[in-house]
Write a protein that holds these residues in place. Structure first.
Motif, PDB file in Angstrom:
ATOM      1  N   GLU A 112     -36.372 -60.285 -20.073  1.00 21.74           N
ATOM      2  CA  GLU A 112     -37.756 -60.241 -20.543  1.00 21.74           C
ATOM      3  C   GLU A 112     -38.566 -60.581 -19.285  1.00 21.74           C
ATOM      4  O   GLU A 112     -39.630 -59.918 -19.074  1.00 21.74           O
ATOM      5  N   LYS A 113     -38.190 -61.526 -18.353  1.00 21.26           N
ATOM      6  CA  LYS A 113     -38.975 -61.919 -17.224  1.00 21.26           C
ATOM      7  C   LYS A 113     -38.651 -60.624 -16.078  1.00 21.26           C
ATOM      8  O   LYS A 113     -39.663 -60.278 -15.543  1.00 21.26           O
ATOM      9  N   LYS A 129     -34.064 -61.976 -32.024  1.00 16.11           N
ATOM     10  CA  LYS A 129     -34.192 -62.579 -30.951  1.00 16.11           C
ATOM     11  C   LYS A 129     -34.372 -64.318 -31.508  1.00 16.11           C
ATOM     12  O   LYS A 129     -33.840 -65.467 -30.879  1.00 16.11           O
ATOM     13  N   LYS A 136     -37.506 -73.008 -29.295  1.00 15.62           N
ATOM     14  CA  LYS A 136     -37.789 -73.313 -27.933  1.00 15.62           C
ATOM     15  C   LYS A 136     -37.281 -74.738 -27.315  1.00 15.62           C
ATOM     16  O   LYS A 136     -37.450 -75.027 -26.406  1.00 15.62           O
ATOM     17  N   MET A 139     -44.128 -66.920 -30.586  1.00 10.17           N
ATOM     18  CA  MET A 139     -42.954 -66.703 -29.785  1.00 10.17           C
ATOM     19  C   MET A 139     -43.235 -67.043 -28.436  1.00 10.17           C
ATOM     20  O   MET A 139     -42.693 -67.743 -27.492  1.00 10.17           O
ATOM     21  N   TYR A 140     -44.279 -66.330 -27.871  1.00  6.46           N
ATOM     22  CA  TYR A 140     -44.531 -66.384 -26.596  1.00  6.46           C
ATOM     23  C   TYR A 140     -45.978 -66.936 -26.165  1.00  6.46           C
ATOM     24  O   TYR A 140     -46.184 -66.985 -24.811  1.00  6.46           O
ATOM     25  N   ASP A 191     -50.162 -58.621 -24.760  1.00  9.08           N
ATOM     26  CA  ASP A 191     -50.095 -59.713 -23.413  1.00  9.08           C
ATOM     27  C   ASP A 191     -51.514 -60.353 -23.483  1.00  9.08           C
ATOM     28  O   ASP A 191     -51.836 -61.492 -22.922  1.00  9.08           O
ATOM     29  N   ASP A 224     -33.727 -63.966 -22.155  1.00  8.51           N
ATOM     30  CA  ASP A 224     -35.022 -64.295 -21.380  1.00  8.51           C
ATOM     31  C   ASP A 224     -35.102 -63.926 -19.990  1.00  8.51           C
ATOM     32  O   ASP A 224     -36.103 -63.617 -19.576  1.00  8.51           O
ATOM     33  N   HIS A 257     -45.193 -62.514 -32.532  1.00  8.98           N
ATOM     34  CA  HIS A 257     -45.099 -62.567 -31.320  1.00  8.98           C
ATOM     35  C   HIS A 257     -45.789 -63.572 -30.514  1.00  8.98           C
ATOM     36  O   HIS A 257     -45.713 -64.173 -29.455  1.00  8.98           O
ATOM     37  N   LYS A 296     -48.095 -53.466 -26.161  1.00  6.62           N
ATOM     38  CA  LYS A 296     -47.701 -54.556 -25.445  1.00  6.62           C
ATOM     39  C   LYS A 296     -48.952 -54.914 -24.652  1.00  6.62           C
ATOM     40  O   LYS A 296     -49.102 -56.360 -24.336  1.00  6.62           O
ATOM     41  N   ILE A 306     -51.763 -63.337 -25.759  1.00  3.72           N
ATOM     42  CA  ILE A 306     -50.907 -64.331 -25.248  1.00  3.72           C
ATOM     43  C   ILE A 306     -51.746 -65.077 -24.196  1.00  3.72           C
ATOM     44  O   ILE A 306     -51.928 -66.370 -24.150  1.00  3.72           O
TER      45      ILE A 306
END
Length: 562
Positions: free
Chosen positions: A327-328, A202, A147, A87-88, A43, A324, A84, A39, A46
């Motif tokens: 995830e937050k 997802k 989205k 998506m993000y 991260d 969502d 990933h 992750k 992203i």
């Protein structure tokens, strides 16, 4: 194969040397370790997509390069990382992918040399087709269906008929590519394919939610369409029913592999009578003789179908919103845990540090201790000074020994007995020096280290020689006047004393209320011209002032100074 290989470590080191943080993060996220990408690396990538100074094409090209690896683990993780970020990450990333003519060309990929190579290669080929289709959908409609805004006032519910008929097939193609992954519960046997399946799950929830809202909008407009539009809409609806069945099977697999039951939505099929009503309406438009339903029956059938599909849409939207929120919340908890870990580490480091005084602090404390001992002028004890010593960080000052002259116990009776007075110009007249038989003593000093050839005593030697006619670098025998030089005295009663050593001297104490201040006998005391004194004083006074020491006493023509 498990763990990072030597190749992974060498590649990461190469990227570190070249200064490419993005390439290093991609390499770290796509190692040979049989587990999903970490992750922290995802991260970071992203985060990079949200920075305007980051080269997004370079990031994408680095991921494409990793898919040319022969290992199924590296290729699969490169696809997962790409998915990933799509998506993000920032929308710039998927925009660049959509602008490329070719994406992942893995239709013939096969890893024959690794465990599970054959089985995983099949899923790699299917997974790459879905990602290609996802990027193609964005190129066609300039929006990511997963989205887009949903609800009654969402994009698909408010779209006009012509655009709706063109958009729904694009969603169908993307959903078909997703459902073609066709992973069974017993095939989800490692962390890599599990990570890919979770991302597909997802996407399936969000994609079908948009698909369902588009179909509801289509049905509401169906009976007002033209014949060609009704024909296309009927075909779209039939495919929609088929995909609902396939999606139901996909969700069953998700339930079996341990996905939370609350995250899996409920699928509610529309009544079969709706399909009959749609077919009869199209036949009537084509001029065929069929038994057409009445307007009331048709309205009731349509209302029931829309209600059923709306419940399905609400269930999917709720599942999507719940994912969502989870995830937050997970991201928030991880951030708090990371901050707490950093805080604990910092407290541990602070507790392990032992307080130690710096050399400059030790020098200051030594000077303060000397000041607190005996005042040379009043012969009384004075409190330590807190601000008289500057905070010096130079090692030059920290290494100098501080000398404390020993004060004689025999006081001078009166000021007038030691001084003959001043003339009209303020010059010093008729000093008398008391001869002491006791040898001068140097006070011990423990505040700092004494060096064999320290700067302080060397400078004191140099000052005495330069002032009184000595030769620099050689010790003087207390004879500070060159042969032939006129000796200047303080008057007719002047007496000089030749001492056997120049290593130490000790002045006599003074009464506290003597005006002018009583002088202490100093071996180095002579009368000099004003210009010579000023020159010597200019050379050393700054050093004496900074050190806050009372080692050298110079008698001037106007007043007693230190």
């Amino acid at each position: 194969m498990s763990g990072q290989s030597i190749t992974d470590r060498i590649a990461a080191a190469q990227h570190s040397m070249t200064g490419s943080a993005i390439s290093k993060a991609v390499c770290k996220a796509t190692t040979h370790e049989v587990s999903g990408p970490k992750k922290k690396h995802l991260d970071y990538l992203i985060y990079c997509t949200n920075e305007m100074n980051v080269n997004v094409p370079q990031l994408a090209d680095t991921l494409f390069e990793r898919t040319t690896n022969s290992s199924w683990v590296v290729v699969f993780k490169a696809l997962i990382t790409t998915h990933h970020i799509m998506m993000y990450g920032n929308e710039r990333f998927i925009q660049y992918l959509a602008s490329r003519n070719t994406l992942f060309n893995l239709n013939n990929f096969l890893d024959k040399g690794a465990l599970q190579g054959y089985d995983m290669s099949t899923f790699i080929r299917r997974y790459s087709r879905y990602l290609n289709e996802k990027a193609l959908s964005y190129r066609l409609v300039a929006v990511d269906f997963t989205k887009m805004k949903r609800g009654i006032d969402g994009v698909m519910r408010t779209m006009n008929t012509e655009k709706l008929i063109k958009t729904l097939p694009i969603i169908q193609n993307q959903l078909d590519a997703l459902l073609d992954f066709q992973a069974k519960p017993n095939e989800l046997t490692n962390g890599v394919i599990n990570a890919a399946f979770m991302l597909l799950f997802k996407d399936s929830i969000r994609l079908f939610a948009a698909y369902n809202e588009g179909v509801i909008n289509l049905l509401e407009k169906y009976f007002d369409m033209k014949k060609n539009q009704c024909k296309d809409a009927l075909d779209i609806y039939k495919k929609f029913l088929y995909r609902m069945t396939k999606l139901s099977e996909f969700l069953k697999v998700a339930e079996q592999v341990g996905i939370d039951q609350g995250d899996i939505p409920d699928l509610t099929q529309a009544p079969s009578s709706l399909l009959e009503a749609l077919e009869q309406h199209l036949a009537s438009l084509e001029g065929k003789k069929t038994k057409e339903l009445s307007a009331d029956n048709r309205a009731n059938t349509l209302s029931n179908a829309v209600s059923s599909l709306s419940n399905t849409g609400m269930s999917f939207s709720f599942s999507s919103s719940r994912m969502d929120e989870k995830e937050k919340q997970q991201a928030l908890e991880e951030e708090q845990a990371r901050l707490q870990a950093l805080k604990n580490q910092r407290l541990k480091e602070m507790s392990m540090q032992t307080p130690s005084a710096s050399p400059s602090t030790q020098s200051m404390g030594s000077a303060n201790n000397h000041t607190a001992g005996m005042d040379l002028f009043t012969n009384t004890t004075s409190p330590p000074s807190t601000n008289s010593m500057p905070n010096l960080n130079s090692d030059l000052f920290d290494l100098q020994p501080a000398f404390v002259p020993a004060v004689q116990s025999t006081p001078i009776s009166t000021a007038s007995s030691a001084w003959g007075g001043y003339d009209a110009l303020g010059d010093l007249l008729k000093p008398t020096v008391t001869v002491h038989t006791q040898a001068p003593v140097m006070a011990p000093h423990t505040g700092s280290k004494l060096l064999a050839s320290d700067l302080d005593s060397s400078l004191a030697n140099l000052v005495g020689n330069l002032q009184f006619g000595g030769t620099p670098g050689k010790k003087s025998d207390m004879q500070w006047t060159q042969p032939g030089e006129k000796k200047l005295t303080g008057g007719t009663n002047w007496q000089s004393k030749t001492m056997s050593s120049t290593t130490a001297w000790s002045p006599a104490p003074l009464p506290p209320a003597a005006m002018p201040p009583a002088a202490m006998p100093v071996p180095h005391m002579v009368r000099t011209h004003t210009c010579t004194l000023d020159l010597c004083r200019y050379s050393v006074m700054r050093y004496i002032t900074v050190m806050n020491m009372h080692d050298i006493v110079i008698v001037g023509t106007s007043k007693y100074r230190e």
